[in-house]
Design a protein around this motif. Structure first.
Motif, PDB file in Angstrom:
ATOM      1  N   GLY A  92       0.822  -1.200   0.000  1.00 26.73           N
ATOM      2  CA  GLY A  92       0.000   0.000   0.000  1.00 26.73           C
ATOM      3  C   GLY A  92       0.853   1.246   0.000  1.00 26.73           C
ATOM      4  O   GLY A  92       2.044   1.214   0.312  1.00 26.73           O
TER       5      GLY A  92
ATOM      6  N   ALA B 218      -4.667   7.396   0.604  1.00 23.83           N
ATOM      7  CA  ALA B 218      -4.259   5.991   0.694  1.00 23.83           C
ATOM      8  C   ALA B 218      -4.643   5.266  -0.582  1.00 23.83           C
ATOM      9  O   ALA B 218      -5.702   5.511  -1.147  1.00 23.83           O
ATOM     10  CB  ALA B 218      -4.917   5.313   1.889  1.00 23.83           C
ATOM     11  N   ASN B 219      -3.769   4.408  -1.036  1.00 22.18           N
ATOM     12  CA  ASN B 219      -4.069   3.498  -2.127  1.00 22.18           C
ATOM     13  C   ASN B 219      -3.643   2.122  -1.661  1.00 22.18           C
ATOM     14  O   ASN B 219      -2.462   1.829  -1.563  1.00 22.18           O
ATOM     15  CB  ASN B 219      -3.340   3.879  -3.410  1.00 22.18           C
ATOM     16  N   THR B 220      -4.614   1.305  -1.340  1.00 22.20           N
ATOM     17  CA  THR B 220      -4.343  -0.051  -0.877  1.00 22.20           C
ATOM     18  C   THR B 220      -5.029  -1.051  -1.802  1.00 22.20           C
ATOM     19  O   THR B 220      -5.524  -2.078  -1.382  1.00 22.20           O
ATOM     20  CB  THR B 220      -4.815  -0.236   0.581  1.00 22.20           C
TER      21      THR B 220
ATOM     22  N   GLN C 168      -3.788  10.985   8.134  1.00 24.71           N
ATOM     23  CA  GLN C 168      -3.818  10.387   6.809  1.00 24.71           C
ATOM     24  C   GLN C 168      -4.597  11.275   5.847  1.00 24.71           C
ATOM     25  O   GLN C 168      -5.711  11.685   6.146  1.00 24.71           O
ATOM     26  CB  GLN C 168      -4.468   9.014   6.868  1.00 24.71           C
TER      27      GLN C 168
ATOM     28  N   TYR D  15       0.632  10.954   4.779  1.00 23.13           N
ATOM     29  CA  TYR D  15       0.181  11.595   6.005  1.00 23.13           C
ATOM     30  C   TYR D  15       0.620  13.050   6.004  1.00 23.13           C
ATOM     31  O   TYR D  15       1.703  13.378   5.519  1.00 23.13           O
ATOM     32  CB  TYR D  15       0.797  10.922   7.231  1.00 23.13           C
TER      33      TYR D  15
ATOM     34  N   ILE E 200       0.546   5.267   1.366  1.00 26.15           N
ATOM     35  CA  ILE E 200      -0.227   6.170   2.208  1.00 26.15           C
ATOM     36  C   ILE E 200       0.549   7.472   2.395  1.00 26.15           C
ATOM     37  O   ILE E 200       1.772   7.461   2.546  1.00 26.15           O
ATOM     38  CB  ILE E 200      -0.532   5.544   3.576  1.00 26.15           C
TER      39      ILE E 200
END
Length: 69
Positions: free
Chosen positions: A32, A50-52, A47, A36, A34
């Motif tokens: 992933g 995010a790309n998970t 956060q 912040y 992320i």
């Protein structure tokens, strides 16, 4: 999301953002990405992205010289 392993991290040039690439906890080898935002007064990270996704693979991170990307 939480990481089993942090693969790479990098602060933006202005030190306001921290980007992290890692292997997601419970996700096998799924990685992933992320970002912040760092609040230096409160010393907290929030956060902001995010790309998970199961379909994307991330192995490293680097900011553009102006810190916008």
């Amino acid at each position: 999301p939480y990481y089993d392993t942090v693969v790479e991290l990098d602060w933006s040039p202005d030190n306001r953002y921290l980007g992290i690439v890692g292997t997601l906890r419970g996700g096998g080898n799924q990685k992933g990405f992320i970002v912040y935002r760092f609040d230096s007064v409160a010393a907290t990270l929030t956060q902001v992205f995010a790309n998970t996704s199961n379909t994307d693979t991330f192995n490293s991170i680097d900011w553009s010289p102006d810190g916008n990307y």
